[in-house]
Design an enzyme around this catalytic site. Structure first.
Site, PDB file in Angstrom:
ATOM      1  N   CYS A 115     -10.349 -13.238  -5.577  1.00  0.00           N
ATOM      2  CA  CYS A 115      -8.578 -13.212  -5.365  1.00  0.00           C
ATOM      3  C   CYS A 115      -7.967 -11.783  -5.762  1.00  0.00           C
ATOM      4  O   CYS A 115      -8.439 -10.989  -6.688  1.00  0.00           O
ATOM      5  CB  CYS A 115      -8.827 -14.097  -6.169  1.00  0.00           C
ATOM      6  SG  CYS A 115      -6.657 -14.434  -7.158  1.00  0.00           S
ATOM      7  N   CYS A 167      13.161   6.815  15.024  1.00  0.00           N
ATOM      8  CA  CYS A 167      13.415   8.240  16.036  1.00  0.00           C
ATOM      9  C   CYS A 167      15.027   9.367  15.021  1.00  0.00           C
ATOM     10  O   CYS A 167      15.650   8.985  14.986  1.00  0.00           O
ATOM     11  CB  CYS A 167      13.980   8.007  16.575  1.00  0.00           C
ATOM     12  SG  CYS A 167      14.011   9.813  18.098  1.00  0.00           S
TER      13      CYS A 167
END
Length: 324
Positions: free
Chosen positions: A159, A137
């Protein structure tokens, strides 16, 4: 991905080291900030809720500290919380925010500050959307919107040591991170993903500049530098974690990905089995999996498996490679 437990650990045991520090006297800060910016960032003030239109703006870009211009948040992590202050689920990088225990006003909260210049930003709470569960916030007046052409794309094909090494070579690619996507648990470990029980694929997340390399370019290069016709397998690597997969972030990307697959299909005798799926979350892999080839180029796997892939990349896409 940071979660509430990570925030608490950092607040209790110490924050991560920032990339740089910016320090000024109070008078120097006053000379470059407005009165409200100074009050909020240097005196730990709070702006009035719903006082900024920034809460409802979600255009692509980044949000930097208004004091030192350190980039703190990405618009992709911004969400509508309804609180009256801009809200984010994650910082841009783990070391750009400091977490400080705050017991003022009869409450126990975690204050967030810019790790570069100590500017007060706001607070972080554990009532945000999953998977992080975090809500940063932040005072809008503490932020500066920065335009950015950067975009992200996530895909996998075997991979991630291999795919990371290849895509780091391309012009327009700013960053490549190895990680996991497409599974059913939060923050999986490498060991868990390798067990095949989490449903994740080994993937890379690429940050790139569309004016220099397009979404379609990246998909085509991906499909032509691994074998997209083998199900749950790349060479000797077997398992669902090695599946060929492309994640799209919107309908336009889905259409583009499917079109490129259709075009590339003519180059293969067997059917392409690459999965095309809506992106949900990317979980960055452990530090020892990042920049693996650069740190281990003489290792057996790198010389035997990755080097031939790099040679193929250079042969097919020499004009798209970064110059040394």
């Amino acid at each position: 991905m940071q979660k509430w437990i990570d925030v608490i650990v950092l607040a209790n045991k110490g924050n991560l080291k920032p990339d740089q520090r910016v320090e000024k006297t109070e008078e120097e800060w006053k000379s470059i900030l407005t009165d409200e910016q100074f009050y909020v960032t240097r005196k730990k003030g709070t702006e009035r809720a719903h006082s900024s239109e920034m809460c409802s703006l979600f255009e692509r870009g980044k949000y930097a500290c208004v004091c030192c211009e350190t980039e703190l948040f990405d618009s992709g992590e911004k969400f509508q919380s309804g609180t009256g202050w801009p809200s984010f689920t994650q910082p841009l990088n783990e070391n750009v925010i400091n977490y400080i225990k705050d017991g003022t006003h009869g409450m126990y909260r975690i204050e967030t500050t810019c790790s570069t210049c100590d500017a007060h930003l706001g607070h972080v709470f554990q009532d945000g959307p999953m998977p992080s569960g975090l809500r940063f916030c932040i005072n809008a007046v503490a932020l500066k919107k920065v335009k950015s052409e950067e975009k992200k794309i996530t895909f996998g094909g075997g991979c991630f040591w291999c795919t990371e090494a290849m895509f780091q070579q391309l012009k327009g690619v700013l960053k490549v991170e190895s990680g996991y996507s497409g599974g059913n648990i939060i923050n999986p470990t490498y060991r868990e993903v390798c067990s095949g029980s989490t449903g994740h694929a080994e993937v890379i997340e690429i940050t790139y500049l569309p004016p220099q390399i397009t979404f379609e370019d990246l998909i085509k290069i991906h499909l032509t530098t691994h074998n997209p016709t083998t199900l749950h397998r790349q060479g000797a690597d077997k398992g669902t974690q090695y599946r060929s997969i492309v994640f799209y972030r919107n309908e336009d990307e889905q259409v583009k990905a499917l079109k490129v697959i259709e075009e590339v299909q003519t180059s293969y005798d067997d059917m392409i089995v690459t999965e095309v799926k809506m992106f949900e979350h990317f979980f960055k892999a452990e530090a020892n999996h990042q920049n693996y080839y650069d740190r281990n180029s003489e290792a057996g796997y790198c010389t035997a498996v990755i080097n031939p892939k790099l040679a193929k990349l250079k042969a097919l896409y020499q004009n798209k490679l970064k110059t040394s």
